[in-house]
Design a protein around this motif. Structure first.
Motif, PDB file in Angstrom:
ATOM      1  N   ARG A 121       0.838  -1.191   0.000  1.00 36.50           N
ATOM      2  CA  ARG A 121       0.000   0.000   0.000  1.00 36.50           C
ATOM      3  C   ARG A 121       0.878   1.247   0.000  1.00 36.50           C
ATOM      4  N   ARG A 122       0.223   2.365  -0.264  1.00 38.50           N
ATOM      5  CA  ARG A 122       0.976   3.611  -0.359  1.00 38.50           C
ATOM      6  C   ARG A 122       0.110   4.785   0.081  1.00 38.50           C
ATOM      7  N   THR A 123       0.784   5.839   0.514  1.00 39.13           N
ATOM      8  CA  THR A 123       0.177   7.151   0.699  1.00 39.13           C
ATOM      9  C   THR A 123       0.773   8.057  -0.367  1.00 39.13           C
ATOM     10  N   SER A 124      -0.079   8.731  -1.146  1.00 39.69           N
ATOM     11  CA  SER A 124       0.408   9.498  -2.295  1.00 39.69           C
ATOM     12  C   SER A 124      -0.171  10.907  -2.305  1.00 39.69           C
ATOM     13  N   LEU A 125       0.682  11.854  -2.632  1.00 41.32           N
ATOM     14  CA  LEU A 125       0.300  13.237  -2.933  1.00 41.32           C
ATOM     15  C   LEU A 125       0.667  13.460  -4.389  1.00 41.32           C
ATOM     16  N   PHE A 126      -0.303  13.848  -5.218  1.00 39.63           N
ATOM     17  CA  PHE A 126      -0.003  13.933  -6.652  1.00 39.63           C
ATOM     18  C   PHE A 126      -0.949  14.913  -7.335  1.00 39.63           C
ATOM     19  N   VAL A 155       4.510  12.358  -4.759  1.00 37.34           N
ATOM     20  CA  VAL A 155       5.331  12.084  -3.576  1.00 37.34           C
ATOM     21  C   VAL A 155       4.624  10.940  -2.840  1.00 37.34           C
ATOM     22  N   ASN A 156       5.385   9.897  -2.460  1.00 40.46           N
ATOM     23  CA  ASN A 156       4.752   8.664  -1.968  1.00 40.46           C
ATOM     24  C   ASN A 156       5.523   8.068  -0.791  1.00 40.46           C
TER      25      ASN A 156
END
Length: 389
Positions: free
Chosen positions: A340-345, A385-386
């Protein structure tokens, strides 16, 4: 617990009427020219300044704040005075400080190597560094300086037509690493022992864009900011750094007529309603802090695809990754143990929270926050950004 970097003014003091400098000029010249550049150095004035700053040290000791002050920094960007004279001021203050607090940690200013320098040894900052270091060496302080503090701003002079492109390229990280390596070699050559870097200022904004705030609060700026953070944290001589986004109006108030300012690289806004608005660089740095604080950086044998930058760290026995995608296309990363990931894009590198300069954040369409979200899978969106876990 919050710790402070407490900064001395080691070149002047206020006597109740005006500032008095360690170097003086005739009174009729004092407001026309910089006394630190061409004035006459006064040991008596230096003694007064040291005694004045000693009262601050006494206050910290007497009120039980010694554990609150992590570092004592010897002024800020003092390359407007000759390097050996700055070294004299530093030496006098270090002796005073260590007499009162033997274990106090000291930070001394140094200049960085400018980007793309073709003749490094003749750059003003490098010449100044040599004079500072030789002055401190001659004062017998090669074992008494804990940290040196170059300030790093790779995009400081980038223009509007080039800023977003520059912020997505590799050159800034290369130049940042080159600068730290070059300055570190200078310090070692002068015989200093047991020292580290503490970068007391660094950032990704451009001074050339005073009236173009969206370029300094964009997704491209967020990517540039965390890539700098990754490079800084990865350097073997760095023990700490302070992100220094330029800030104008951080309080947005219709009553006070303070809207989103057009200057600098604002990161955090507080509105009359109590709402806090973070721009993409601040959101990205918040993600980086959550990734890095309390974790141990570990090497990785993984070679990321072109345009992707990767750090790995361990926390509680598990490996996690911080990944930045500087390209427009999604990129799949096959990383062991990550699901899993947390992403700002954003789809556009110039996408930003602040859509209208001067807004009070109370009209639809003036503000559109870019927020990180949790996802399954390890495919990195474009311009993202992840954190992968």
């Amino acid at each position: 617990r919050i710790k402070l970097d407490l900064l001395f003014n080691i070149h002047s003091l206020f006597d109740g009427k005006e500032f008095r400098y360690v170097k003086s000029l005739p009174e009729e010249q004092m407001r026309k020219r910089n006394p630190l550049e061409i004035g006459v150095f006064s040991e008596a004035m230096l003694e007064r300044i040291v005694a004045n700053n000693a009262t601050l040290v006494d206050y910290v000791i007497q009120h039980g704040y010694t554990d609150t002050v992590a570092y004592w920094e010897m002024d800020n960007e003092r390359w407007d005075m000759p390097g050996r004279e700055y070294a004299r001021c530093v030496a006098a203050h270090v002796r005073m400080l260590r007499a009162k607090l033997p274990h106090a940690k000291v930070i001394v200013c140094l200049a960085e190597l400018p980007a793309f320098s073709r003749n490094a040894e003749h750059e003003h900052g490098i010449v100044w560094n040599r004079d500072v270091l030789s002055g401190l060496r001659d004062a017998g302080l090669t074992g008494s300086i804990d940290c040196f503090a170059p300030h790093v701003y790779p995009y400081l002079f980038a223009r509007q037509e080039e800023i977003a492109k520059d912020q997505l390229q590799n050159w800034a990280v290369r130049n940042l690493t080159r600068s730290l390596d070059y300055v570190a070699a200078m310090v070692d050559r002068q015989g200093f022992k047991g020292w580290s870097f503490y970068l007391s200022e660094w950032g990704a904004q451009s001074d050339a864009l005073y009236n173009k705030n969206p370029y300094n609060t964009s997704m491209a700026c967020a990517i540039a900011t965390v890539r700098e953070a990754m490079a800084i944290l990865s350097h073997p001589k760095v023990v700490g750094a302070t992100w220094h986004p330029f800030i104008d109006h951080t309080y947005i108030s219709r009553g006070r007529k303070t809207g989103f300012g057009p200057w600098g690289g604002q990161s955090v806004y507080l509105t009359d309603s109590g709402r806090i608005i973070l721009t993409p660089p601040a959101q990205a740095m918040r993600m980086f802090d959550e990734f890095a604080i309390g974790a141990t950086m570990v090497p990785t044998a993984i070679t990321p695809p072109p345009g992707v930058h990767l750090l790995s760290a361990k926390r509680d026995g598990r490996t996690q990754f911080f990944a930045v995608n500087t390209t427009a296309k999604p990129v799949r990363l096959d990383l062991p143990g990550t699901t899993r990931r947390t992403s700002l894009f954003a789809s556009d590198p110039l996408a930003t929270t602040i859509l209208k300069e001067g807004s009070y954040a109370d009209r639809p369409g003036d503000v559109q926050e870019l927020l990180p979200h949790d996802f399954s899978g390890t495919t990195l969106p474009g311009y993202s950004v992840n954190v992968l876990k």
